[in-house]
Motif scaffolding. Structure first.
Motif, short mmCIF file in Angstrom:
data_model
loop_
_atom_site.label_atom_id
_atom_site.label_comp_id
_atom_site.label_asym_id
_atom_site.label_seq_id
_atom_site.Cartn_x
_atom_site.Cartn_y
_atom_site.Cartn_z
N ALA A 200 -19.26 -12.03 -11.05
CA ALA A 200 -19.65 -10.63 -11.23
C ALA A 200 -20.22 -10.06 -9.94
O ALA A 200 -19.91 -8.92 -9.57
CB ALA A 200 -20.67 -10.52 -12.37
N ALA A 201 -21.05 -10.82 -9.24
CA ALA A 201 -21.62 -10.35 -7.98
C ALA A 201 -20.53 -10.15 -6.93
O ALA A 201 -20.54 -9.17 -6.17
CB ALA A 201 -22.66 -11.33 -7.47
N ASP A 202 -19.57 -11.07 -6.87
CA ASP A 202 -18.46 -10.93 -5.92
C ASP A 202 -17.63 -9.68 -6.23
O ASP A 202 -17.26 -8.93 -5.32
CB ASP A 202 -17.55 -12.16 -5.97
CG ASP A 202 -18.16 -13.38 -5.31
OD1 ASP A 202 -19.17 -13.21 -4.60
OD2 ASP A 202 -17.63 -14.48 -5.52
N ALA B 226 -21.39 -10.26 -22.15
CA ALA B 226 -21.75 -8.94 -21.63
C ALA B 226 -21.13 -8.71 -20.25
O ALA B 226 -20.84 -7.57 -19.89
CB ALA B 226 -23.27 -8.81 -21.54
N ARG B 227 -20.90 -9.77 -19.50
CA ARG B 227 -20.27 -9.64 -18.18
C ARG B 227 -18.76 -9.71 -18.27
O ARG B 227 -18.09 -9.78 -17.25
CB ARG B 227 -20.76 -10.75 -17.25
CG ARG B 227 -22.19 -10.61 -16.82
CD ARG B 227 -22.53 -11.59 -15.72
NE ARG B 227 -22.23 -12.97 -16.06
CZ ARG B 227 -23.12 -13.85 -16.50
NH1 ARG B 227 -24.37 -13.50 -16.64
NH2 ARG B 227 -22.76 -15.09 -16.77
N GLY B 228 -18.22 -9.75 -19.44
CA GLY B 228 -16.77 -9.81 -19.59
C GLY B 228 -16.20 -11.20 -19.37
O GLY B 228 -15.06 -11.34 -18.94
N GLY B 229 -16.98 -12.22 -19.64
CA GLY B 229 -16.51 -13.59 -19.50
C GLY B 229 -16.62 -14.14 -18.09
O GLY B 229 -16.19 -15.25 -17.82
N ARG B 230 -17.20 -13.37 -17.18
CA ARG B 230 -17.33 -13.84 -15.80
C ARG B 230 -18.68 -14.51 -15.59
O ARG B 230 -19.65 -14.17 -16.25
CB ARG B 230 -17.20 -12.66 -14.82
CG ARG B 230 -15.84 -12.00 -14.91
CD ARG B 230 -15.75 -10.88 -13.93
NE ARG B 230 -16.79 -9.88 -14.20
CZ ARG B 230 -16.89 -8.74 -13.57
NH1 ARG B 230 -16.05 -8.43 -12.61
NH2 ARG B 230 -17.83 -7.88 -13.87
N THR B 231 -18.72 -15.41 -14.64
CA THR B 231 -20.00 -16.02 -14.28
C THR B 231 -20.78 -15.02 -13.44
O THR B 231 -20.25 -14.01 -12.99
CB THR B 231 -19.79 -17.31 -13.47
OG1 THR B 231 -19.14 -16.99 -12.24
CG2 THR B 231 -18.97 -18.33 -14.25
N ALA C 55 -18.01 -2.25 -4.05
CA ALA C 55 -18.85 -1.44 -3.16
C ALA C 55 -18.19 -1.32 -1.79
O ALA C 55 -18.22 -0.24 -1.17
CB ALA C 55 -20.23 -2.07 -3.03
N GLU C 56 -17.60 -2.39 -1.31
CA GLU C 56 -16.94 -2.34 0.00
C GLU C 56 -15.71 -1.45 -0.05
O GLU C 56 -15.46 -0.68 0.88
CB GLU C 56 -16.54 -3.75 0.44
CG GLU C 56 -15.97 -3.78 1.84
CD GLU C 56 -15.66 -5.19 2.29
OE1 GLU C 56 -14.73 -5.32 3.11
OE2 GLU C 56 -16.33 -6.13 1.84
#
Length: 105
Positions: free
Chosen positions: A76-78, A67-72, A84-85
């Motif tokens: 995903a948070a990074d 669901a996150r596209g294969g990212r941890t 956002a920045e």
């Protein structure tokens, strides 16, 4: 965490089977080998519920990763923080503290 519980229980079964064989007089390299087969069979029979919980937990983690596209979660948070920045500073001029201006600006 269910994977850790299941793994620890399997190691305990292996240690118990090895100890039992050692106590019974089988003091050769075959004792751990036979104990591994005994522990495998016993874990299949005795630890079905723990095995199912571990499999379900792993399947849920795989689904979340898909669901996150294969990212941890950290990746995903990074990426979200970077997005956002980038959105927040689009067109704004950055003020550098005195003496801290990067070279070439």
């Amino acid at each position: 965490m269910p994977v850790v519980v299941y793994s620890v229980l399997r190691v305990v079964l292996f240690a118990a089977a090895t100890g039992l064989l050692w106590w019974a007089g089988m003091r050769s390299w075959l004792a751990p080998l036979l104990a591994a087969f005994l522990a495998w069979g016993l874990s299949y029979v005795l630890l079905g519920r723990q095995r199912d919980r571990a499999a379900l937990w792993l399947a849920e983690r795989a689904e979340q990763r898909r669901a996150r596209g294969g990212r941890t979660a950290r990746e995903a948070a990074d990426a979200d923080a970077e997005d956002a920045e980038a959105e927040g500073s689009s067109g704004a001029v950055r003020e550098w503290p005195e003496g801290r201006r990067p070279a070439g600006t």
